[in-house]
Design a protein around this motif. Structure first.
Motif, PDB file in Angstrom:
ATOM      1  N   MET A   1       0.908  -1.130  -0.001  1.00  0.00           N
ATOM      2  CA  MET A   1      -0.038  -0.192   0.060  1.00  0.00           C
ATOM      3  C   MET A   1       0.729   1.165  -0.122  1.00  0.00           C
ATOM      4  O   MET A   1       1.800   1.606   0.794  1.00  0.00           O
ATOM      5  CB  MET A   1      -0.858  -0.020   1.294  1.00  0.00           C
ATOM      6  N   THR A   2       0.705   2.164  -1.030  1.00  0.00           N
ATOM      7  CA  THR A   2       1.528   3.432  -1.023  1.00  0.00           C
ATOM      8  C   THR A   2       0.919   4.315  -0.125  1.00  0.00           C
ATOM      9  O   THR A   2      -0.185   4.204   0.545  1.00  0.00           O
ATOM     10  CB  THR A   2       1.360   3.936  -2.503  1.00  0.00           C
ATOM     11  N   GLU A   3       1.842   5.435   0.152  1.00  0.00           N
ATOM     12  CA  GLU A   3       1.386   6.639   1.349  1.00  0.00           C
ATOM     13  C   GLU A   3       0.112   7.285   0.539  1.00  0.00           C
ATOM     14  O   GLU A   3      -0.857   7.650   1.290  1.00  0.00           O
ATOM     15  CB  GLU A   3       2.410   7.610   1.173  1.00  0.00           C
ATOM     16  N   THR A   4       0.240   7.504  -0.822  1.00  0.00           N
ATOM     17  CA  THR A   4      -1.090   8.137  -1.476  1.00  0.00           C
ATOM     18  C   THR A   4      -2.410   7.202  -0.920  1.00  0.00           C
ATOM     19  O   THR A   4      -3.420   7.625  -0.651  1.00  0.00           O
ATOM     20  CB  THR A   4      -0.916   8.179  -2.933  1.00  0.00           C
ATOM     21  N   GLU A   5      -2.332   5.806  -1.119  1.00  0.00           N
ATOM     22  CA  GLU A   5      -3.576   5.176  -1.057  1.00  0.00           C
ATOM     23  C   GLU A   5      -3.710   5.233   0.456  1.00  0.00           C
ATOM     24  O   GLU A   5      -4.900   5.331   0.873  1.00  0.00           O
ATOM     25  CB  GLU A   5      -3.214   3.550  -1.403  1.00  0.00           C
ATOM     26  N   LEU A   6      -3.048   5.238   1.311  1.00  0.00           N
ATOM     27  CA  LEU A   6      -3.230   5.428   2.830  1.00  0.00           C
ATOM     28  C   LEU A   6      -3.734   6.693   3.114  1.00  0.00           C
ATOM     29  O   LEU A   6      -4.785   6.805   3.956  1.00  0.00           O
ATOM     30  CB  LEU A   6      -2.000   5.055   3.560  1.00  0.00           C
ATOM     31  N   THR A   7      -3.252   7.601   2.446  1.00  0.00           N
ATOM     32  CA  THR A   7      -3.858   8.905   2.538  1.00  0.00           C
ATOM     33  C   THR A   7      -5.545   8.991   2.179  1.00  0.00           C
ATOM     34  O   THR A   7      -6.326   9.475   2.787  1.00  0.00           O
ATOM     35  CB  THR A   7      -3.184  10.011   2.056  1.00  0.00           C
ATOM     36  N   GLN A   8      -5.733   8.379   0.990  1.00  0.00           N
ATOM     37  CA  GLN A   8      -7.204   8.202   0.497  1.00  0.00           C
ATOM     38  C   GLN A   8      -8.010   7.529   1.616  1.00  0.00           C
ATOM     39  O   GLN A   8      -9.166   7.726   1.778  1.00  0.00           O
ATOM     40  CB  GLN A   8      -7.069   7.613  -0.912  1.00  0.00           C
ATOM     41  N   PHE A   9      -7.235   6.419   1.881  1.00  0.00           N
ATOM     42  CA  PHE A   9      -8.102   5.584   2.741  1.00  0.00           C
ATOM     43  C   PHE A   9      -8.636   6.799   4.144  1.00  0.00           C
ATOM     44  O   PHE A   9      -9.522   6.386   4.605  1.00  0.00           O
ATOM     45  CB  PHE A   9      -7.280   4.270   3.295  1.00  0.00           C
ATOM     46  N   ARG A  10      -7.409   7.420   4.609  1.00  0.00           N
ATOM     47  CA  ARG A  10      -7.773   8.036   5.712  1.00  0.00           C
ATOM     48  C   ARG A  10      -8.745   9.042   5.622  1.00  0.00           C
ATOM     49  O   ARG A  10      -9.680   9.136   6.373  1.00  0.00           O
ATOM     50  CB  ARG A  10      -6.411   8.862   6.047  1.00  0.00           C
ATOM     51  N   GLU A  11      -8.876   9.692   4.419  1.00  0.00           N
ATOM     52  CA  GLU A  11      -9.818  10.593   3.923  1.00  0.00           C
ATOM     53  C   GLU A  11     -11.151   9.913   3.856  1.00  0.00           C
ATOM     54  O   GLU A  11     -12.378  10.614   4.535  1.00  0.00           O
ATOM     55  CB  GLU A  11      -9.583  11.272   2.705  1.00  0.00           C
ATOM     56  N   SER A  12     -11.366   8.996   3.306  1.00  0.00           N
ATOM     57  CA  SER A  12     -12.827   8.293   3.226  1.00  0.00           C
ATOM     58  C   SER A  12     -13.180   7.631   4.576  1.00  0.00           C
ATOM     59  O   SER A  12     -14.389   7.590   4.757  1.00  0.00           O
ATOM     60  CB  SER A  12     -12.462   7.221   2.252  1.00  0.00           C
ATOM     61  N   THR A  13     -12.059   7.350   5.665  1.00  0.00           N
ATOM     62  CA  THR A  13     -12.693   6.812   6.931  1.00  0.00           C
ATOM     63  C   THR A  13     -13.116   8.133   7.559  1.00  0.00           C
ATOM     64  O   THR A  13     -14.178   8.155   8.169  1.00  0.00           O
ATOM     65  CB  THR A  13     -11.377   6.416   7.574  1.00  0.00           C
ATOM     66  N   ARG A  14     -12.254   9.209   7.537  1.00  0.00           N
ATOM     67  CA  ARG A  14     -12.944  10.437   8.233  1.00  0.00           C
ATOM     68  C   ARG A  14     -14.288  10.928   7.614  1.00  0.00           C
ATOM     69  O   ARG A  14     -15.260  11.195   8.546  1.00  0.00           O
ATOM     70  CB  ARG A  14     -11.992  11.729   7.627  1.00  0.00           C
ATOM     71  N   ALA A  15     -14.671  10.958   6.247  1.00  0.00           N
ATOM     72  CA  ALA A  15     -15.679  10.908   5.714  1.00  0.00           C
ATOM     73  C   ALA A  15     -16.899  10.148   6.334  1.00  0.00           C
ATOM     74  O   ALA A  15     -18.007  10.509   6.729  1.00  0.00           O
ATOM     75  CB  ALA A  15     -15.823  11.082   4.130  1.00  0.00           C
ATOM     76  N   TRP A  16     -16.621   8.678   6.289  1.00  0.00           N
ATOM     77  CA  TRP A  16     -17.499   7.751   6.912  1.00  0.00           C
ATOM     78  C   TRP A  16     -18.035   8.235   8.332  1.00  0.00           C
ATOM     79  O   TRP A  16     -19.071   8.144   8.781  1.00  0.00           O
ATOM     80  CB  TRP A  16     -17.125   6.485   6.626  1.00  0.00           C
ATOM     81  N   LEU A  17     -16.828   8.287   9.158  1.00  0.00           N
ATOM     82  CA  LEU A  17     -17.123   8.750  10.723  1.00  0.00           C
ATOM     83  C   LEU A  17     -17.870   9.968  10.756  1.00  0.00           C
ATOM     84  O   LEU A  17     -18.696   9.817  11.518  1.00  0.00           O
ATOM     85  CB  LEU A  17     -15.988   8.895  11.124  1.00  0.00           C
ATOM     86  N   ALA A  18     -17.557  11.201   9.885  1.00  0.00           N
ATOM     87  CA  ALA A  18     -18.427  12.341   9.903  1.00  0.00           C
ATOM     88  C   ALA A  18     -19.865  11.748   9.642  1.00  0.00           C
ATOM     89  O   ALA A  18     -20.794  12.457  10.417  1.00  0.00           O
ATOM     90  CB  ALA A  18     -17.958  13.306   8.857  1.00  0.00           C
ATOM     91  N   ASP A  19     -20.236  11.057   8.770  1.00  0.00           N
ATOM     92  CA  ASP A  19     -21.527  10.522   8.616  1.00  0.00           C
ATOM     93  C   ASP A  19     -22.140   9.737   9.524  1.00  0.00           C
ATOM     94  O   ASP A  19     -23.231   9.876   9.384  1.00  0.00           O
ATOM     95  CB  ASP A  19     -21.475   9.982   6.992  1.00  0.00           C
TER      96      ASP A  19
END
Lengths: 402, 378
Positions: A1-19
């Motif tokens: 897993m690249t840093e970019t993919e992990l950053t994307q995952f972090r963003e989607s996690t954050r969005a899911w938690l916000a919802d």
């Protein structure tokens, strides 16, 4: 897993938690059983269901068993993002010993049928597990256990007593270590069986500890039944299963509860409040200041070692002998923190109950007392040192004979 | 070991095999027995220069490789294992850090290429009394004739007999104890009025005592700003502490390995002594302390490389924790080896002696515990 993919995952996690995470539950670090407000209990149950649907109760497990098939770094991102907003994951608490210990061991040793039967209930937090390992006469010398399981065709019949079965009184299932061959050498005649707690042959009795009420129980098996299909691993090979199980346990006990989440929460700030400072901002008690500095160094060194071992494993921390180092250093940090906090609080640090003391003061006393268990459970401090000297350093066996 | 880059791993392997083959502790013993005043073997030092280790911190424009502090630490750890003595640490880490942090372009150009090729040996002169206490600097620098005149003493100056240029912390205003009023100066070792004499430390390494008797230096010998040298000095001492901790970790790790080997081979009462639980547990405790110390040591070096803003905290953590480990380890090295450990013929004594000297260098554990507590605000 690249840093970019992990950053994307972090963003989607954050969005899911916000919802999905209800803000009303933020920073409520409570288990289900301690929530009395019905509205909050309902919110927590809805939150559990959402997490379970995501597979985030046990995010690294395969999807077919209720997990989300995520990597360790991704699972860490979820924990980090949840910590940031004060969200807690109730599933590991609800599953008792399920997520941290039983599940990973079933994944490794279980048959396909066992995985399908047991893992989804753990991953969703709907089935709570306890472990019947220690016995009154088999503590650190676990292999000398005497609870017997007799083969009766489709099932085993269990007789004996377990102790320190955490959560036994509220668990639905139990993983138990039993003797299936009393003629073999002590480690060779043991099997690991799984059995439902809701049956006539199983009784539990909570144990009151020095810190007051506790999750620990005594568990009595009087002709209790475990199905043959629920034998985990091979017959008489339970010692291998439990060794692995205990490695998972040590792994889950490596974080030091004495380590401050951030500097502002640190013991030094509490100490300044109770003890005061001199003209140059130093803690007024020089001896205490030195010992607090030493403790904070221990805590930081422990945290840095966890990070280093993780980095060296390139993000895939395997369960290893190194866990024994971490368990012992975590123990020292946690126990010293309680002792020092008590000392810092002075007369206010020795209360049992009542309005004379703040809740922080009373909590520290209970933590100080309950914390004495950390160097006993999960393989005592001394057992960990045996493991380090034998498994890491390659020194000869010093204890068990046979 | 930290997750190293390929370059760092290569350098570590190079250092490990060179130290093991070319500079084992028996060479250190021979140097000690020879009584050489510089306290290192010139060919050993030449080989280090040859391998480029003097340029690890130096930017490429000045002839170095600019590989950073963690990389330097990897080399120092290997040197520490065999107690290799040389001016490498004093000059290419401590002195070079001072020039890099506080020097102007002219000073860098004048000194750094020569540090790399070995023709300049730098050394920091800071301590004046029995205790490491930089703010207590009293050596007086008085402005005169467009330059300064230095009067006073420095002691426990690393590789002080070999150095060609000293970086001297001096007082230009205020009084001993003030953090302001300290200025760093570059002083040539052959300056008129500067006398040096060697100090015979227990670990047979090179230290000197310096007497400054009206030593005149020009205005352009000021390193950094007049009166404002304390911050630079602290930054240099952070790097020195983290660097010496890496060497100490190597010394302790070797002491641990020697002890473990002995536990596995020495027999008494008909069994190897490592089969006694008292000793097995002691080894486990030492190993745990070593692993925790290693994390602190590597973290400090990485923090320097990444310009972290809490260097005082993490460098003091490193020096203190590695110091605590090495202290206990060096005592246990002797204890577990028993009588043989007490003999000069066996190497254990070298490790014990080196341990105490390096624990003292740049502030002992008590000094760094205090500094750590201050950094954490209590």
């Amino acid at each position: 897993m690249t840093e970019t993919e992990l950053t994307q995952f972090r963003e989607s996690t954050r969005a899911w938690l916000a919802d999905n995470f209800p803000a009303s539950l933020a920073n409520k670090m409570l288990g289900y059983e301690r929530i009395s407000d019905p509205e909050m209990a309902q919110q927590l149950e809805a939150w559990r269901q959402k997490l379970a649907e995501q597979g985030w109760g046990a995010p690294t497990w395969p999807k077919e068993y209720g997990g989300a098939a995520l990597s360790q770094p991704e699972a860490r991102v979820i924990s980090q993002e949840m910590a940031k907003i004060g969200a807690m994951n109730p599933i590991p608490l609800l599953a008792g010993m399920g997520v941290t210990m039983v599940g990973p061991t079933v994944l490794e040793y279980g048959t396909e049928e066992q995985k399908q039967k047991h893992l989804p209930g753990i991953a969703s937090g709907e089935v709570r597990w306890c472990l019947g390992l220690s016995e009154p006469n088999a503590g650190s010398d676990l292999a000398s256990l005497s609870t017997k399981a007799v083969d009766e065709g489709d099932y085993f019949v269990l007789n004996g007593q377990k102790i320190w079965t955490s959560g036994a009184d509220i668990s639905q299932w139990c993983g138990a270590l039993v003797r299936t061959d009393s003629t073999a050498k002590k480690r060779d005649g043991i099997s690991f069986v799984m059995l439902p707690m809701d049956q006539e042959g199983v009784q539990t009795k909570p144990i009151r500890l020095i810190a007051g009420a506790s999750p620990f129980c005594e568990t009595f098996f009087n002709d209790a039944r475990a199905e043959k299909a629920d034998l985990l691993g091979d017959l008489n090979d339970g010692w291998s299963v439990v060794k692995r199980l205990l490695q998972h346990e040590r792994q889950s006990q490596t974080s030091a509860r004495g380590a401050p989440a951030n500097k502002a929460d640190g013991l030094q700030e509490v100490a300044k409040k109770y003890v005061g400072t001199d003209g140059e901002g130093r803690l007024a008690d020089a001896d205490l200041r030195t010992r607090i500095a030493n403790h904070l160094m221990d805590a930081q060194a422990h945290g840095l070692t966890v990070a280093r071992i993780t980095a060296e494993a390139r993000g895939n921390p395997k369960v290893s002998a190194a866990a024994s180092i971490l368990k012992n250093s975590a123990t020292k940090v946690a126990q010293t923190k309680s002792e020092l906090t008590m000392e810092v609080m002075g007369n206010q640090g020795i209360g049992w109950e009542g309005d004379h003391f703040t809740s922080d003061e009373l909590n520290n006393v209970r933590e100080w007392l309950s914390g004495k268990a950390i160097s006993i459970y999960g393989g005592s401090y001394e057992v960990q040192n045996n493991i380090i000297s034998k498994n890491i350093l390659g020194l000869p066996e010093t204890t068990q004979k046979g | 070991m930290a997750a190293l880059t390929e370059e760092q791993s290569m350098l570590r392997d190079q250092a490990k095999s060179w130290v093991t083959e070319q500079s084992p502790v028996v060479k250190f013993r021979a140097m000690r027995d020879s009584g050489v005043e510089l306290k290192y073997t010139p060919t050993t030092w030449e080989a280090m220069v040859e391998m480029g280790w003097t340029g690890i911190l130096v930017p490429e424009e000045f002839g170095g490789s600019d590989l950073g502090y963690l990389t330097f630490g990897v080399v120092l750890e290997e040197l520490g294992r065999q107690l290799t003595a040389s001016p490498l640490f004093a000059s290419a880490l401590v002195g070079t850090s001072a020039v890099l942090l506080a020097g102007n372009d002219q000073q860098k150009q004048a000194l750094l290429p020569k540090v790399v090729d070995g023709s300049e040996i730098l050394s920091l002169a800071v301590d004046e009394t029995a205790r490491h206490a930089p703010a207590q600097t009293a050596l007086q620098a008085t402005a005169a004739d467009g330059g300064f005149t230095l009067q006073g003493e420095k002691t426990f100056v690393m590789e002080g007999m070999a150095a060609t240029t000293f970086i001297v912390a001096a007082r230009t205003s205020g009084t001993a104890g003030d953090e302001s009023g300290i200025t760093l100066f570059l002083v040539a070792a052959d300056a008129a009025g500067l006398d040096r004499s060697s100090i015979h430390t227990v670990d047979s390494r090179g230290y000197a005592h310096l007497n400054f008797n009206n030593v005149v230096v020009a205005a352009d010998s000021v390193l950094g700003q007049v009166d404002a040298g304390y911050a630079d000095l602290q930054a240099v001492l952070d790097r020195a502490s983290a660097g010496v901790a890496a060497e100490m970790l190597g010394t302790g790790a070797q002491a641990f390995d020697m002890t473990l080997e002995y536990l596995k081979t020495r027999e008494q009462f008909g069994r190897v002594i490592g089969s006694f639980q008292a000793l097995g547990h002691r080894a486990a405790e030492l190993y745990t302390a070593m692993e925790l110390a290693r994390s602190c040591a590597e973290h400090a070096l990485e923090a320097i490389d990444s310009n972290a803003d809490n260097l005082a905290e993490v460098c003091s953590l490193s020096k203190c924790r590695v110091g605590d480990f090495l202290h206990v380890m060096s005592n246990q090295l002797i204890q577990i080896h028993g009588g043989i450990g007490m003999t000069d013929e066996f190497d254990a004594g070298f490790y014990l002696k080196r341990a105490r000297v390096l624990e003292t260098a740049f502030g002992n554990q008590a000094y760094h515990r205090d500094r750590y507590a201050k950094a954490l605000g209590f």
